[in-house]
Design a protein around this motif. Structure first.
Motif, mmCIF file in Angstrom:
data_model
loop_
_atom_site.group_PDB
_atom_site.id
_atom_site.type_symbol
_atom_site.label_atom_id
_atom_site.label_comp_id
_atom_site.label_asym_id
_atom_site.label_seq_id
_atom_site.Cartn_x
_atom_site.Cartn_y
_atom_site.Cartn_z
ATOM 1 N N ALA A 297 0.829 -1.029 -0.175
ATOM 2 C CA ALA A 297 -0.383 -0.080 0.336
ATOM 3 C C ALA A 297 0.409 1.265 0.093
ATOM 4 C CB ALA A 297 -0.577 0.063 0.545
ATOM 5 N N LEU A 298 1.481 0.666 0.826
ATOM 6 C CA LEU A 298 2.523 1.918 1.161
ATOM 7 C C LEU A 298 3.314 2.705 -0.568
ATOM 8 C CD1 LEU A 298 4.464 4.478 2.462
ATOM 9 C CD2 LEU A 298 5.601 2.966 3.407
ATOM 10 N N ALA A 299 4.021 1.408 -0.967
ATOM 11 C CA ALA A 299 5.023 1.264 -1.804
ATOM 12 C C ALA A 299 3.849 2.174 -3.288
ATOM 13 C CB ALA A 299 5.520 -0.062 -2.987
ATOM 14 N N GLY A 300 2.771 1.621 -3.313
ATOM 15 C CA GLY A 300 2.188 2.411 -5.186
ATOM 16 C C GLY A 300 1.340 3.317 -4.378
ATOM 17 N N SER A 301 1.052 3.872 -3.133
ATOM 18 C CA SER A 301 1.018 5.459 -3.178
ATOM 19 C C SER A 301 1.616 6.398 -3.063
ATOM 20 C CB SER A 301 0.126 5.310 -1.313
ATOM 21 O OG SER A 301 -0.286 4.713 -0.794
ATOM 22 N N ILE A 302 3.183 5.685 -2.518
ATOM 23 C CA ILE A 302 3.630 6.647 -2.853
ATOM 24 C C ILE A 302 4.868 6.695 -4.825
ATOM 25 C CG2 ILE A 302 6.468 7.124 -2.962
ATOM 26 C CD1 ILE A 302 6.174 5.944 -0.595
ATOM 27 N N ALA A 303 4.258 6.433 -5.420
ATOM 28 C CA ALA A 303 4.230 5.904 -7.042
ATOM 29 C C ALA A 303 3.543 6.695 -7.379
ATOM 30 C CB ALA A 303 4.426 4.047 -8.074
ATOM 31 N N ALA A 304 1.665 6.270 -7.449
ATOM 32 C CA ALA A 304 1.296 6.828 -7.912
ATOM 33 C C ALA A 304 1.312 8.632 -7.549
ATOM 34 C CB ALA A 304 -0.202 6.275 -7.459
ATOM 35 N N GLY A 305 1.170 8.252 -6.545
ATOM 36 C CA GLY A 305 1.062 10.081 -5.776
ATOM 37 C C GLY A 305 2.261 10.805 -6.612
ATOM 38 N N LEU A 306 3.516 10.248 -6.552
ATOM 39 C CA LEU A 306 4.480 11.278 -7.611
ATOM 40 C C LEU A 306 3.954 11.071 -8.913
ATOM 41 C CD1 LEU A 306 7.422 9.766 -5.910
ATOM 42 C CD2 LEU A 306 7.021 12.338 -5.915
ATOM 43 N N ALA A 307 3.443 10.038 -9.057
ATOM 44 C CA ALA A 307 3.070 9.921 -10.700
ATOM 45 C C ALA A 307 2.143 11.323 -11.099
ATOM 46 C CB ALA A 307 2.373 8.455 -10.793
ATOM 47 N N PHE A 308 1.052 11.190 -10.529
ATOM 48 C CA PHE A 308 -0.368 12.386 -10.400
ATOM 49 C C PHE A 308 0.841 13.814 -10.758
ATOM 50 C CE2 PHE A 308 -2.906 9.257 -10.588
ATOM 51 C CZ PHE A 308 -4.556 9.860 -10.405
ATOM 52 N N VAL A 309 1.474 14.065 -10.137
ATOM 53 C CA VAL A 309 2.187 15.479 -9.124
ATOM 54 C C VAL A 309 2.920 15.551 -10.737
ATOM 55 C CG1 VAL A 309 3.339 16.413 -8.210
ATOM 56 C CG2 VAL A 309 1.991 15.520 -6.768
ATOM 57 N N LEU A 310 3.915 14.687 -11.380
ATOM 58 C CA LEU A 310 4.261 14.906 -12.390
ATOM 59 C C LEU A 310 3.856 15.297 -13.556
ATOM 60 C CD1 LEU A 310 7.737 13.013 -11.430
ATOM 61 C CD2 LEU A 310 7.680 14.483 -11.128
ATOM 62 N N SER A 311 2.870 14.093 -14.239
ATOM 63 C CA SER A 311 2.486 14.085 -15.408
ATOM 64 C C SER A 311 1.470 15.256 -15.412
ATOM 65 C CB SER A 311 0.666 13.379 -15.336
ATOM 66 O OG SER A 311 -0.576 13.519 -14.217
ATOM 67 N N THR A 312 1.118 15.902 -14.353
ATOM 68 C CA THR A 312 -0.164 16.939 -13.933
ATOM 69 C C THR A 312 1.375 17.917 -14.240
ATOM 70 O OG1 THR A 312 -2.039 16.690 -11.984
ATOM 71 C CG2 THR A 312 -0.956 18.939 -12.758
ATOM 72 N N LEU A 313 2.597 18.252 -13.584
ATOM 73 C CA LEU A 313 3.179 19.215 -14.108
ATOM 74 C C LEU A 313 4.102 19.481 -15.634
ATOM 75 C CD1 LEU A 313 4.766 21.211 -13.090
ATOM 76 C CD2 LEU A 313 6.646 19.522 -12.107
ATOM 77 N N PHE A 314 4.359 18.406 -16.590
ATOM 78 C CA PHE A 314 4.045 18.413 -17.322
ATOM 79 C C PHE A 314 3.349 18.351 -18.629
ATOM 80 C CE2 PHE A 314 8.514 16.378 -15.030
ATOM 81 C CZ PHE A 314 8.832 17.697 -15.346
ATOM 82 N N SER A 315 2.291 17.907 -17.529
ATOM 83 C CA SER A 315 0.992 17.958 -19.104
ATOM 84 C C SER A 315 0.455 19.601 -19.481
ATOM 85 C CB SER A 315 0.097 16.683 -19.047
ATOM 86 O OG SER A 315 -0.549 17.417 -17.205
ATOM 87 N N VAL A 316 0.301 19.911 -18.287
ATOM 88 C CA VAL A 316 0.271 21.533 -18.984
ATOM 89 C C VAL A 316 0.813 21.910 -19.533
ATOM 90 C CG1 VAL A 316 -1.773 23.024 -17.754
ATOM 91 C CG2 VAL A 316 -2.062 20.563 -16.473
#
Length: 163
Positions: A98-117
């Motif tokens: 759960a912790l690994a999935g949370s960290i991976a997906a949380g970072l992916a959401f932030v990075l995808s927002t940063l680079f997609s807009v």
């Protein structure tokens, strides 16, 4: 048990898999005394967490690379990693997955927002809603990992239970 005339390269599957075990063996008193041996000592394994984190990031990247289902594929990749860890491990690793999935997906959401807009707009969007964006990603990734791990353990239990 190996015969004396059997080659080293012809080891059994059990010998190979025993070296790849994800579980920390804390059954011996010496290892329990070194790590404290308290009630919570078996709750979290750093080694398993690091393996789960690397695999979750890999599953997220591979799942996100599928063209039609890229966004949903990220969570399918995290769930698949949890599923594989559920089948491979002999202990429960819900906290680590759960912790690994949370960290991976949380970072992916932030990075995808940063680079997609557009960059100035993305920085302002993350400044205003970055915590919420990371929180949604972390919650979704953790849930995907737990669900995958649960189904992996359930399948393993069903396959190994005697009739």
């Amino acid at each position: 048990m190996q015969r004396s005339d059997q080659k080293e390269s012809e080891r059994s599957v059990d010998d190979i898999l025993s070296g790849l075990s994800l579980d920390d063996d804390e059954s011996t008193p010496q290892k329990q005394s070194k790590r404290g041996g308290g009630r919570l000592s078996g709750l979290f394994s750093l080694r398993t967490f690091l393996v789960a984190l690397v695999l979750s990031i890999g599953g997220l990247l591979i799942g996100g690379a599928i063209p039609i289902v890229g966004f949903v594929g990220r969570f399918v990749g995290i769930a698949a990693v949890g599923f594989l860890l559920g089948i491979a491990g002999s202990k429960r690793h819900y906290v680590e997955v759960a912790l690994a999935g949370s960290i991976a997906a949380g970072l992916a959401f932030v990075l995808s927002t940063l680079f997609s807009v557009f960059a100035p707009f993305a920085v302002q969007l993350l400044a205003d809603y970055g915590l919420a964006i990371a929180g949604v990603g972390a919650l979704s990734g953790g849930l995907a990992g737990i669900v995958g791990h649960y189904f992996g353990r359930d399948l393993k239990d069903g396959l190994t239970r005697e009739l």
